[in-house]
Design an enzyme around this catalytic site. Structure first.
Site, short mmCIF file in Angstrom:
data_model
loop_
_atom_site.label_atom_id
_atom_site.label_comp_id
_atom_site.label_asym_id
_atom_site.label_seq_id
_atom_site.Cartn_x
_atom_site.Cartn_y
_atom_site.Cartn_z
CG ASP A 44 5.07 2.08 -4.78
OD1 ASP A 44 6.03 2.95 -4.41
OD2 ASP A 44 3.83 2.44 -4.88
CE1 TYR A 49 -0.60 6.26 -4.91
CE2 TYR A 49 0.41 4.42 -3.92
CZ TYR A 49 0.16 5.28 -4.74
OH TYR A 49 1.14 5.53 -5.90
CE LYS A 78 4.94 6.04 -5.47
NZ LYS A 78 3.78 5.23 -4.77
CG HIS A 111 2.94 10.47 -6.07
ND1 HIS A 111 2.19 10.17 -5.14
CD2 HIS A 111 2.88 9.79 -6.89
CE1 HIS A 111 1.56 8.97 -5.43
NE2 HIS A 111 1.83 9.05 -6.89
N1 LIG Z 1 4.04 7.00 -8.92
C1 LIG Z 1 2.94 7.07 -9.44
O1 LIG Z 1 2.43 7.97 -9.91
C2 LIG Z 1 1.93 5.63 -9.71
C3 LIG Z 1 1.00 5.65 -10.47
C4 LIG Z 1 0.15 4.66 -10.43
C5 LIG Z 1 0.47 3.63 -9.65
N2 LIG Z 1 1.52 3.53 -8.87
C6 LIG Z 1 1.99 2.52 -7.89
O2 LIG Z 1 2.20 1.25 -8.80
C7 LIG Z 1 1.29 0.36 -8.38
C8 LIG Z 1 0.70 -0.86 -9.39
O3 LIG Z 1 -0.01 0.02 -10.44
P1 LIG Z 1 -1.52 0.07 -10.57
O4 LIG Z 1 -2.02 -0.54 -9.01
O5 LIG Z 1 -2.08 1.27 -10.88
O6 LIG Z 1 -1.83 -1.22 -11.65
P2 LIG Z 1 -1.24 -2.89 -11.79
O7 LIG Z 1 -0.43 -3.24 -10.70
O8 LIG Z 1 -0.78 -2.78 -13.26
O9 LIG Z 1 -2.89 -3.38 -11.93
C9 LIG Z 1 -3.50 -3.75 -10.57
C10 LIG Z 1 -4.77 -4.51 -11.27
O10 LIG Z 1 -4.17 -5.78 -11.75
C11 LIG Z 1 -4.83 -7.02 -10.99
N3 LIG Z 1 -3.75 -7.87 -11.00
C12 LIG Z 1 -3.23 -7.97 -9.98
N4 LIG Z 1 -2.36 -9.13 -9.98
C13 LIG Z 1 -2.83 -9.75 -11.28
C14 LIG Z 1 -2.78 -11.21 -11.87
N5 LIG Z 1 -1.70 -12.04 -11.38
N6 LIG Z 1 -3.54 -11.43 -12.87
C15 LIG Z 1 -4.51 -10.67 -13.23
N7 LIG Z 1 -4.68 -9.40 -12.74
C16 LIG Z 1 -3.82 -9.15 -11.66
C17 LIG Z 1 -5.20 -6.26 -9.75
O11 LIG Z 1 -6.47 -6.97 -9.30
P3 LIG Z 1 -7.01 -7.32 -7.67
O12 LIG Z 1 -6.19 -6.14 -6.60
O13 LIG Z 1 -8.28 -7.18 -7.47
O14 LIG Z 1 -6.25 -8.71 -7.42
C18 LIG Z 1 -5.47 -4.95 -10.07
O15 LIG Z 1 -6.74 -4.83 -10.78
C19 LIG Z 1 0.09 1.03 -7.40
O16 LIG Z 1 -0.74 0.36 -6.70
C20 LIG Z 1 0.95 2.10 -6.86
O17 LIG Z 1 1.69 1.67 -5.58
C21 LIG Z 1 2.31 4.66 -8.73
#
Ligand SMILES: NC(=O)c1ccc[n+]([C@@H]2O[C@H](COP(=O)([O-])OP(=O)(O)OC[C@H]3O[C@@H](n4cnc5c(N)ncnc54)[C@H](OP(=O)(O)O)[C@@H]3O)[C@@H](O)[C@H]2O)c1
Length: 312
Positions: A44, A49, A78, A111
């Site tokens: 994704d 980003y 996006k 987005h």
């Molecule tokens: N469409 C939109 O508006 C939108 C908005 C937000 C996000 N997104 C997409 O969704 C993706 C995911 O959301 P997000 O990055 O905001 O949050 P998330 O995936 O809920 O959380 C990421 C955090 O969790 C940690 N983590 C990952 N795996 C883990 C595990 N197994 N155990 C403990 N902690 C863990 C990561 O740390 P480390 O990396 O340090 O391991 C990072 O700090 C984004 O990266 C992006 O691609 C889209």
């Protein structure tokens, strides 16, 4: 491709994808390579980003070493909010493709429904940076991306049910996906059902509750992976709290895109298909729902097309 969901145009989306928001340019290339090595076939990305070039390098390294071919992997990008004018959509996708060094993306998303002026900052501090371009116009540009072969599928992100309905009433190519925040604090059951009834797949972002934001923002919802009951539950299944939460989310019929730059976590987050949660544990996770977002985008709540003014 492993575990996939069928899209309404016949293509398939792998259920688990790698998130890349805030993955630093120096690390995201390694994260993408680690993910592909351990079986991810869905990444994704987004223009916003600012790391698509490095994501592309990771993908190309795994094509070059023979692990995958281009057609084996599902890449999402996006369109950012400053570029909602119909004639800006194709050029912005071309810009992402150039950075990714790809000929096409598998999925291109709007987005957010809110448009900003092309000359404004990417996150305008106040309403003087807003544009009132209707996302229906933006969708016409998205359809052009499919016609030109630059995107296999197109979809939405952060659209509410009324906005989805307007798109469906005014499109010639249907959106295949709506990507929205889904985690146990906001399980989106109503929006998921609404989308399912219209043959739209929900992709859940922030599935782990964005634990890297804890303490950075007042009243930030506590990620369920830190809930003592979920930590206990994980021991019972010999799994980790993240695996419990991701397994639960996948059982809602959605795709999930956990972000990590840590190889052990990247591997952990896709190893979620070999167990089933008991009814009691599912009931506990269901009861965590509080409709609390970690991505409320409240700075732009006064925008005409801000999506979170209605229940779902
Ligand atoms: N469409 C939109 O508006 C939108 C908005 C937000 C996000 N997104 C997409 O969704 C993706 C995911 O959301 P997000 O990055 O905001 O949050 P998330 O995936 O809920 O959380 C990421 C955090 O969790 C940690 N983590 C990952 N795996 C883990 C595990 N197994 N155990 C403990 N902690 C863990 C990561 O740390 P480390 O990396 O340090 O391991 C990072 O700090 C984004 O990266 C992006 O691609 C889209």
């Amino acid at each position: 491709m492993g575990h996939t969901l069928k899209l309404n145009n016949g293509h398939e989306i792998p259920i688990v994808g790698l998130g890349t928001y805030k993955s630093p340019p120096g690390q995201v290339q390694e994260a993408v390579k680690a993910a592909i090595t351990c079986g991810y076939r869905h990444i994704d990305c987004a223009w916003f980003y600012e790391n698509e070039a490095e994501v592309g390098q990771g993908i190309h390294a795994k094509i070059a070493d023979g692990t995958i071919k281009r057609e084996d992997i599902f890449i999402t990008s996006k369109l950012w909010n400053n570029f909602h004018a119909k004639n800006s959509v194709v050029p912005m996708l071309r810009d992402s493709l150039k950075k990714l060094n790809l000929d096409y993306v598998d999925l291109y998303l709007i987005h957010w429904p809110m448009g900003f002026k092309e000359t404004a900052p990417t996150l305008p501090p106040d309403s003087s940076g807003y544009s009132d371009v209707d996302y229906i116009e933006t969708w016409q540009g998205m359809e052009e991306c499919v016609k030109l072969g630059l995107a296999k599928s197109i979809g939405l992100s952060n659209f509410n049910s009324e906005q989805i309905t307007r798109i469906l009433q005014n499109c010639t190519i249907k959106p295949v996906v709506n990507q929205v925040e889904v985690n146990p604090n906001i399980n989106q059951k109503k929006l998921i059902k609404f989308c399912k009834d219209r043959d739209i797949v929900v992709v859940g972002f922030c599935p782990l509750g964005r634990s890297n934001y804890v303490g950075l923002r007042p009243n930030f919802p506590t990620p369920t992976i830190h809930d003592p009951k979920v930590i206990e539950m994980a021991k019972k299944y010999n799994k980790t709290p993240a695996q419990i939460v991701l397994n639960y989310l996948v059982s809602l019929g959605i795709s999930v895109i956990p972000k990590s730059v840590t190889p052990s976590r990247i591997a952990e987050n896709i190893d979620i298909f070999d167990f089933r949660l008991d009814t009691d544990d599912i009931a506990y996770l269901d009861a965590c729902n509080k409709n609390q977002r970690c991505s409320p985008q409240s700075n732009h709540a006064d925008h005409k097309y801000f999506p979170f003014k209605i229940e779902f």
